[in-house]
Scaffold this motif. Structure first.
Motif, mmCIF file in Angstrom:
data_model
loop_
_atom_site.group_PDB
_atom_site.id
_atom_site.type_symbol
_atom_site.label_atom_id
_atom_site.label_comp_id
_atom_site.label_asym_id
_atom_site.label_seq_id
_atom_site.Cartn_x
_atom_site.Cartn_y
_atom_site.Cartn_z
ATOM 1 N N GLY A 134 0.795 -1.242 -0.090
ATOM 2 C CA GLY A 134 0.193 -0.008 0.065
ATOM 3 C C GLY A 134 0.849 1.120 0.118
ATOM 4 N N PHE A 135 2.246 1.269 -0.208
ATOM 5 C CA PHE A 135 2.928 2.543 -0.138
ATOM 6 C C PHE A 135 2.607 3.075 -1.268
ATOM 7 C CE2 PHE A 135 5.780 0.977 3.217
ATOM 8 C CZ PHE A 135 6.243 2.198 3.513
ATOM 9 N N TYR A 136 2.425 4.685 -1.201
ATOM 10 C CA TYR A 136 2.167 5.387 -2.208
ATOM 11 C C TYR A 136 3.285 6.483 -2.368
ATOM 12 C CZ TYR A 136 0.372 9.076 0.872
ATOM 13 O OH TYR A 136 0.260 10.021 1.854
ATOM 14 N N ILE A 137 3.950 6.994 -1.385
ATOM 15 C CA ILE A 137 4.974 7.886 -1.523
ATOM 16 C C ILE A 137 6.106 7.648 -0.505
ATOM 17 C CG2 ILE A 137 4.000 9.669 0.261
ATOM 18 C CD1 ILE A 137 4.954 11.820 -1.967
ATOM 19 N N LEU A 138 7.240 7.828 -1.064
ATOM 20 C CA LEU A 138 8.425 7.760 -0.032
ATOM 21 C C LEU A 138 9.117 9.461 0.003
ATOM 22 C CD1 LEU A 138 10.170 4.673 -1.435
ATOM 23 C CD2 LEU A 138 8.896 4.749 0.662
ATOM 24 N N ASN A 139 9.728 9.460 1.249
ATOM 25 C CA ASN A 139 10.350 10.712 1.541
ATOM 26 C C ASN A 139 11.782 10.315 1.560
ATOM 27 O OD1 ASN A 139 11.250 13.067 2.663
ATOM 28 N ND2 ASN A 139 9.739 13.250 4.050
ATOM 29 N N LEU A 140 12.587 11.012 0.622
ATOM 30 C CA LEU A 140 13.972 10.836 0.167
ATOM 31 C C LEU A 140 14.931 11.861 0.464
ATOM 32 C CD1 LEU A 140 12.785 8.956 -2.677
ATOM 33 C CD2 LEU A 140 14.348 7.734 -1.259
ATOM 34 N N GLY A 141 16.001 11.902 0.929
ATOM 35 C CA GLY A 141 16.924 12.902 1.299
ATOM 36 C C GLY A 141 17.801 12.918 -0.091
ATOM 37 N N LEU A 142 18.099 13.988 -0.814
ATOM 38 C CA LEU A 142 18.906 14.132 -1.708
ATOM 39 C C LEU A 142 19.972 15.083 -1.379
ATOM 40 C CD1 LEU A 142 20.234 13.869 -4.445
ATOM 41 C CD2 LEU A 142 18.630 15.490 -5.432
ATOM 42 N N GLU A 143 19.386 16.281 -0.737
ATOM 43 C CA GLU A 143 20.318 17.341 -0.130
ATOM 44 C C GLU A 143 21.394 18.004 -1.047
ATOM 45 O OE1 GLU A 143 18.869 14.669 2.768
ATOM 46 O OE2 GLU A 143 20.658 14.133 1.598
ATOM 47 N N THR A 144 22.167 17.232 -1.679
ATOM 48 C CA THR A 144 23.207 18.214 -2.528
ATOM 49 C C THR A 144 23.861 17.046 -3.285
ATOM 50 O OG1 THR A 144 25.035 19.511 -2.980
ATOM 51 C CG2 THR A 144 25.086 18.185 -0.672
ATOM 52 N N ILE A 145 24.380 17.290 -4.803
ATOM 53 C CA ILE A 145 24.958 16.518 -5.480
ATOM 54 C C ILE A 145 26.499 16.866 -5.739
ATOM 55 C CG2 ILE A 145 22.983 15.819 -6.866
ATOM 56 C CD1 ILE A 145 24.385 17.742 -9.246
#
Length: 447
Positions: A290-301
């Motif tokens: 049932g997952f519909y969204i994930l909260n992900l940290g990119l911050e900087t490249i």
């Protein structure tokens, strides 16, 4: 003896849909030991300060405790003041991430506060209550020797007791969902779950690992499923896992996801995740559950910045993992930070451009304000940070060798248009930062 545990007002102009876990666990623990503990969720309830005053006058709690993070610190201070005005003999205590990080500053900044409970609070709060009972009241309470507290001495100065050991087995702690009377689930839209406490990652800008002293402990799958059933049977169909990173312990995640898929097939799930901790198998199970969204940290490249912050994720990993997530049919929210050491305006724009190519569903852009008890804060000089002002117990604005704080703020505001977030971004996502300066209109909710 009555204890009132408060989840304070937050800055957003709408009621919180989430069940408050911090005060919930504390209430369950006290109730298990025969102590009358009430949870008052002002983030959801939104009662006026006058109504709060009347409630304290009516219930006359012996102890008022608040679950505090940086965005509700101002309202927590107001609550402590009201509690002492109504009932000068009551004990006022703050716990949570902010009191764990800067207890001395909070004691100095909130004259109505008696103590801060650091790190994990259940056993510490119980000992405070038991000592109050034994002393026959708050005025004779001896704070010395209570592990895990920073308290106000007779001279008004903060005094620090030793840390308290963390509970090794999370399942030994009573659940707020499995303890009668902690929550009124009819008030909420989203059930909060915690499958672990702590984080063993070492990101230089994050204070999460410090709250639980760098340890990671997991709850049993059966316990989590039992909690989810209670929430589900109350009619809630959306759940959020508030683990610092849900996806880093698949031995727990996979059987839990399968239980959701088999027993609660119509739910919507969300959590935090790391780009380097997902794979097609896990994502397929998440989608099926049932997952519909994930909260992900990119911050900087910026490679040098990523290395300095010990994040350990590169562009190639981000592109590959993000593609896997989208192929699984799960939406993404990507977090960026403007102003990390080593990032100038051009570097930040390169990060924006890269992030936009990913095609995430939501972007949030945070201005650098170093959290206490992070490597970035402790080693500010090494990282080239300079604090223009001492803002006491609040977040401190910082310049880097590459950018001034005002430039960072301008870039973050520009990001609302760049990522096409419109009014939603400007009015809601920026509200947290604006309120820290005391200018957001929702401060009227706090008096």
């Amino acid at each position: 003896m009555a204890v009132l545990l408060i989840n304070p007002y937050i800055v957003h102009p709408f009621p919180s849909p989430y069940t408050p876990l911090g005060v919930g666990y504390l209430a369950a623990y006290l109730r298990e030991h025969g102590i009358a503990a009430e949870v008052l969720d002002l983030a959801n309830n939104r009662m006026s300060l006058g109504a709060l005053r009347a409630h304290i006058e009516k219930t006359r709690p012996s102890l008022v405790g608040m679950s505090v993070h940086y965005s509700n610190l101002r309202s927590s201070a107001k609550i402590a003041k009201i509690a002492k005005e109504v009932s000068p003999e009551c004990v006022t205590v703050m716990g949570g991430s902010w009191p764990s990080s800067i207890p001395h500053r909070i004691i100095e900044g909130v004259p109505e506060l008696d103590a801060c409970v650091r790190h994990e609070g259940e056993a510490t709060l119980l000992e405070i209550v038991r000592r109050m009972e034994a002393a026959g009241g708050a005025t004779r309470l001896d704070w010395a020797g209570i592990a895990g507290v920073t308290w106000r001495g007779p001279d008004g100065r903060a005094r620090n007791n030793r840390d308290r050991a963390l509970v090794p087995d999370l399942d030994a702690l009573p659940s707020p969902y499995l303890t009668e009377g902690v929550y009124d689930l009819t008030r909420y839209k989203v059930g909060s779950l915690l499958t672990a406490r702590g984080c063993h990652m070492k990101c230089g800008f994050c204070a999460a690992r410090e709250v639980y002293q760098g340890e990671l402990r997991l709850s049993g799958v059966d316990r989590i499923v039992a909690e989810a059933r209670v929430i589900y049977e109350a009619g809630l169909r959306e759940f959020v896992f508030f683990d610092d990173t849900f996806s880093i312990h698949p031995k727990k995640s996979l059987p839990l996801l399968r239980a959701f898929r088999d027993e609660m097939p119509d739910v919507a799930l969300q959590s935090n995740a790391r780009f380097d901790s997902v794979n097609p198998e896990l994502l397929a199970e998440m989608k099926a559950a049932g997952f519909y969204i994930l909260n992900l940290g990119l911050e900087t490249i910026t490679k040098a910045t990523v290395k300095a912050m010990a994040k350990g994720v590169n562009e190639q990993q981000v592109e590959k993992s993000h593609a896997w997530i989208k192929e699984a049919g799960i939406k993404t929210l990507i977090n960026l930070i403007v102003g990390l050491p080593g990032d100038d305006r051009d570097a930040i724009m390169r990060t924006f451009e890269f992030a936009k190519t990913l095609g995430a569903n939501v972007y949030t852009v945070h201005v650098l304000r170093p959290f206490p008890n992070t490597d970035l804060y402790r080693n500010a000089v090494h990282h080239g940070l300079s604090f223009a002002t001492d803002e006491g117990m609040l977040l401190r604005r910082a310049d880097t060798e590459e950018m001034r704080y005002e430039e960072m703020l301008d870039l973050a505001k520009y990001a609302g248009d760049y990522f096409e977030m419109g009014d939603f971004y400007n009015k809601i996502l920026m509200a947290e930062r604006i309120d820290i300066y005391g200018t957001h209109p929702t401060r009227s909710l706090m008096g």
